[in-house]
Structure formats: structure tokens, C-alpha cells
Design a protein around this motif. Sequence first.
Motif, PDB file in Angstrom:
ATOM      1  N   THR A 152      -1.681  11.009  10.812  1.00 27.11           N
ATOM      2  CA  THR A 152      -0.948  10.812   9.547  1.00 27.11           C
ATOM      3  C   THR A 152      -0.738  12.134   8.805  1.00 27.11           C
TER       4      THR A 152
ATOM      5  N   ALA B 297       2.160  -4.612   9.180  1.00 25.99           N
ATOM      6  CA  ALA B 297       1.553  -3.332   9.543  1.00 25.99           C
ATOM      7  C   ALA B 297       0.779  -2.712   8.377  1.00 25.99           C
ATOM      8  N   HIS B 298       0.883  -1.399   8.246  1.00 27.82           N
ATOM      9  CA  HIS B 298       0.088  -0.631   7.300  1.00 27.82           C
ATOM     10  C   HIS B 298       1.021   0.199   6.433  1.00 27.82           C
ATOM     11  N   PRO B 299       0.492   0.729   5.314  1.00 26.17           N
ATOM     12  CA  PRO B 299       1.373   1.502   4.421  1.00 26.17           C
ATOM     13  C   PRO B 299       2.162   2.598   5.141  1.00 26.17           C
ATOM     14  N   GLN B 300       1.513   3.326   6.056  1.00 26.71           N
ATOM     15  CA  GLN B 300       2.215   4.434   6.728  1.00 26.71           C
ATOM     16  C   GLN B 300       3.394   3.925   7.555  1.00 26.71           C
ATOM     17  N   ILE B 301       3.228   2.762   8.164  1.00 25.56           N
ATOM     18  CA  ILE B 301       4.302   2.196   8.984  1.00 25.56           C
ATOM     19  C   ILE B 301       5.416   1.699   8.059  1.00 25.56           C
ATOM     20  N   ARG B 302       5.011   1.124   6.913  1.00 25.02           N
ATOM     21  CA  ARG B 302       6.016   0.581   5.983  1.00 25.02           C
ATOM     22  C   ARG B 302       6.801   1.695   5.283  1.00 25.02           C
ATOM     23  N   ASN B 303       6.249   2.906   5.251  1.00 24.23           N
ATOM     24  CA  ASN B 303       7.008   4.021   4.685  1.00 24.23           C
ATOM     25  C   ASN B 303       8.200   4.405   5.555  1.00 24.23           C
TER      26      ASN B 303
ATOM     27  N   GLU C 146      -7.304  -1.964   1.628  1.00 27.15           N
ATOM     28  CA  GLU C 146      -5.945  -2.239   2.113  1.00 27.15           C
ATOM     29  C   GLU C 146      -5.245  -0.922   2.479  1.00 27.15           C
TER      30      GLU C 146
ATOM     31  N   GLU D 102       5.078  11.138   1.315  1.00 24.15           N
ATOM     32  CA  GLU D 102       4.655   9.793   1.724  1.00 24.15           C
ATOM     33  C   GLU D 102       3.937   9.849   3.077  1.00 24.15           C
ATOM     34  N   PRO D 103       2.795   9.166   3.207  1.00 22.33           N
ATOM     35  CA  PRO D 103       2.091   9.174   4.490  1.00 22.33           C
ATOM     36  C   PRO D 103       2.914   8.498   5.596  1.00 22.33           C
ATOM     37  N   VAL D 104       3.026   9.168   6.731  1.00 24.72           N
ATOM     38  CA  VAL D 104       3.719   8.610   7.904  1.00 24.72           C
ATOM     39  C   VAL D 104       2.968   9.049   9.161  1.00 24.72           C
ATOM     40  N   ARG D 105       3.255   8.367  10.259  1.00 27.57           N
ATOM     41  CA  ARG D 105       2.687   8.740  11.552  1.00 27.57           C
ATOM     42  C   ARG D 105       3.495   9.890  12.143  1.00 27.57           C
TER      43      ARG D 105
ATOM     44  N   SER E 266      -6.335   0.510   5.730  1.00 24.77           N
ATOM     45  CA  SER E 266      -6.279  -0.387   6.900  1.00 24.77           C
ATOM     46  C   SER E 266      -5.547   0.229   8.080  1.00 24.77           C
ATOM     47  N   GLY E 267      -4.724   1.239   7.830  1.00 24.83           N
ATOM     48  CA  GLY E 267      -3.974   1.838   8.925  1.00 24.83           C
ATOM     49  C   GLY E 267      -4.648   3.061   9.534  1.00 24.83           C
TER      50      GLY E 267
ATOM     51  N   ARG F   8      -6.229  -7.072   9.295  1.00 21.57           N
ATOM     52  CA  ARG F   8      -5.183  -6.795   8.326  1.00 21.57           C
ATOM     53  C   ARG F   8      -4.133  -5.870   8.959  1.00 21.57           C
TER      54      ARG F   8
ATOM     55  N   PRO G 280       3.426  -7.069   2.526  1.00 23.39           N
ATOM     56  CA  PRO G 280       2.119  -6.433   2.775  1.00 23.39           C
ATOM     57  C   PRO G 280       1.473  -6.886   4.083  1.00 23.39           C
TER      58      PRO G 280
END
Lengths: 160, 292
Positions: free
Chosen positions: A53, B103-109, A132, A59-62, A135-136, B191, B100
Motif C-alpha cells: 500500500t 473489499a477494503h478501503p484501498q480497493i475502494r479507492n 475496519e 489516498e491509500p492504494v495497492r 481490514s485490508g 470483513r 462498505p
Amino acid sequence: MDSDIHDITLTVNGTTYNGRVESRLLLSDFLRHDLKLAGTHVGCEHGVCGACTVLLDGEPVRSCLMLAVQANTHAISTIEGLTSPGGDYHPLQQAMHDHHGLQCGYCTPGILMTMTAFLDENASPSEEEVREALSGNLCRCTGYQNIVDAVMTAAARMRS
Amino acid sequence: MKPAPFRYIAATSLAHALALKSEYGDEAKFLAGGQSLMPTMNFRLARPTVLIDINGIDELSAIHLSDTGPTRIGAVTRYRALERDAGIARIFPLIREALPEIAHPQIRNRGTIGGNLSHADPASEMPAVSVALQARLRLQSATQERWVAASDFFLGSLTTDLQFDEMLTEIELPPPNPRSGSCFMEIARRRGDFAIVGVAAMVTLDDNTQCTDVRLVFCGVGEMPVDSGEAASLLIGQIVTDDAICAVAASAQQMIDPGGSVHATADYQRHIAGVMAERALTTANRRARDGQ
Ligand SMILES: Cc1cc2nc3c(=O)[nH]c(=O)nc-3n(C[C@H](O)[C@H](O)[C@H](O)COP(=O)(O)OP(=O)(O)OC[C@H]3O[C@@H](n4cnc5c(N)ncnc54)[C@H](O)[C@@H]3O)c2cc1C
């Protein structure tokens, strides 16, 4: 097929870089191999583990699911830019240290990038919200509790 | 390097992207959020020879909201933009509640609504939500355009009605009925994982709190979103009672045919589909009644 080459210009941690990349080069590999910024780790390379990340325009992204060429003209932030120019830890780095929020450290850069951006957006999170947001990012050492504690502590310190 | 070689072209306009797609056809893929495409390319399960990046086409990421007429969402709108949009939360609480779970916040970005629907994962939330909301999808090619109902768009697992030269460009949602309530819920291993079973429910009531319209759509229990509207139609014309909801849940349970997976057996999926249908309809009915 001949390799498909692109010239790119981007900033990483505020420094402008010019690169010449093959289209199939992932952003994660560009950071690590071309820019020698090996603090961004790669784990699963299909978006699940979160070790890679980085922040794309805040913004955080992969970074394993983005092509380097897609970062052209954008601003990337990596773990190397988290400490202050004077070398002081970010409050979350300090709190991770204080709470023993890491053991092997492999997942830590991704967690720090994710959670510092989260704290910028949410200064007073509940523990539930922290879980939450986390979680990723997979961590196989800590069981997460110490990381959650560190984030709660960092949030409190950053508010005061 | 992980992906096989390909040619990368950043489309500068919708017309440019569509012209490229009609030129290269199935050899080419659109690159939206990349959150499904890049993992498959990293594993070389997908080896497109041309990638047409549509992230730079601003006109594809606009949200046009309306309380009284259709709302239009550009295909390259990211989940995160939808999550942050107060108008979406107010007019389409069903979308807000489902987001929500993806996936996860990073994927949703990064991930986009159009990429999600085009990918058509059977366990994915938004396909079920789009069917429940009776969305219409705008499919454009270089030479023509057509509109397809969400319920006709999904043809099977990872298979849609999109033709080789077409792009999904817009999602159109009719305004929700007045006095309607909705609920989305799902069960996943962790989650952010894909749903073992997910359900989208909507209930509309008249002035006497009698039900005039109901929707019930599952994800994760078939090859594509499973519309159990027929089972749920039992509620129409009645004041919704717990017994009636139980009867609907039981008949929906009989009508679905889940496949089971490493995460859950088919029996378990069927069981929780019934439990969740009951809970989601109860919640949607309460929200419609209390005006939430
Ligand atoms: C760790 C992880 C967890 C995930 N969990 C979930 C989850 O719980 N639920 C869920 O629903 N999804 C989940 N996803 C997938 C995610 O939602 C993707 O963002 C989504 O499925 C695809 O959208 P995208 O914009 O990223 O599309 P891309 O990956 O860019 O594209 C997907 C496919 O659609 C095509 N395409 C893209 N846009 C268009 C268009 N406008 N018109 C025509 N074709 C198009 C592409 O060519 C490609 O074949 C997860 C992904 C990851 C990495």
C-alpha cells in the motif's frame, strides 16, 4: 511482441522523478527496482495482503495493482517519506514502537501508509472504525491487537 | 515482470477509447480501477495484448443526482466517490449500505462501479444492488448505443451482454418509490471478502402501510444475481407481518440453487439465505414504515 516503452514523470515523497518504463511494469516494482525505494513491500501481488500500500494523490492504494505508467503526472507517497525531514518518527510510527505493533515488520509499511491516511481523515476514530480501516492489511505476527492499540494511542497523541 | 507484455494506451476521450476497442476487439481490454483485471494479469490468467486505460476520461466519472427523475452515474466513478456522496446516501441508502461490504478501503479507492458490473463476479454486491434498484445500463460502441436492464445484463459467471466493441458508460437508476425502505446485508468469511451470501431487499408501502412493491435479490448463491422477486411478491397488497416474511424467506430458500464452495457448503448457503432474507425484509419494512 516488442516491448512497449513509456516516459513518465511523477513525484515520490515530494521529489520529482523521470522514468522510462515498460507498460507492464507494476508501480510496486518501479518503486523498488527503479527508484530503489524498497520500503514498499510486495506480498501477494494480487491486492489481498496490503503490504504494497502506498498513497496515490493522498489516498491509500495497492501499488501491485497499478502500472507504473498509470502513475505518470501523479504524486506518490511511500514509507520512506513518513518520518519528518529531521528524522523524527510520525506519531503512529512512535506508537507502533511503544505498543510492540510489529514483529517481523513485513506488513508494517503498508499498515503505516494505510493508517496515517486514515488518521488524517478521522482524527477521533472508534476502535471499530480502526479495525475496519485495518481490514485490508494482513499481519501474521501480532494478532492485530497491538496495532489497534497503537493507532488509538497515535490518534489521542495527535489530537492533543 | 508479472503481466505478459501488452500495449498500453491512455484513452484521451470516450470516442478515442471506443475507436480503439472496435479496432482491437477481444484482444483489447479496458482498464478501469484494475482491481479485478490486474490480479488476473499478474497471474497471467488474462493476457490482453492491448490495454485501453479509461481512467483519464473525466466525463465517465460524473454523478448526476435527482430526487424525482433518473440518477446517472458514470461507469468510471470509484466506489469511494459513491461512499462520500451525501446525495447517494440520501436517495439510495441501499447503495450506501452495500459499499462498505466491498473489499477494503484501498480497493475502494480505485475500483469503479462500471468495472465491477462489467466483471460480473457472481458473489459481488453491486450486480445484485443494481438489479434490486432496477438500474438501466448504457452500452456504447463507436457506432451505436443501447440501454439494457441490469436484470438482462448479467448472463452468467463473469459473463455479461457486453459485445466485443462495447463499453459500459453509464448506470441509470430510477428514483426510489416514496415511502420505501431498503436493506443490504451479507455474510463473508472475513470483513471485505466476497459474500458467501448477500441480499438486497426493498419494501414500498402505501399510506395504510400496505406493501405495494418489494424486491429481493441475492448475490453469491448462483452464477449471477438471483432475483427472488417472485417469492417476495406474496407480500404485495398486505400489511407486512412476521409470518408473511417467514413464508417469503422459506419460498426464496427453495427457489435458489447455491453451488457451495471451499468457504461454505450449499446447505449452509441455503440456510443463511433464508435467515438473511427474513432479516433484510424485516429491516426494509421497518425503515419504510418509520421513514428512515
Ligand atoms: C482484495 C480484493 C478484494 C475484493 N473484494 C471484493 C468484494 O468483496 N466484492 C466485490 O464486488 N468486489 C471485490 N473486489 C473486486 C473489486 O470490486 C473490483 O474493483 C471490481 O470487481 C472491478 O472494478 P475495476 O474498476 O477495478 O475494474 P477492472 O479491474 O479495471 O476491470 C474489470 C473488467 O471489466 C472490464 N471493464 C472495466 N470497466 C469497463 C467498462 N466501463 N465497460 C466495459 N468493460 C469494462 C475490464 O476490461 C476487465 O475485464 C475485490 C478486489 C480485491 C483486489
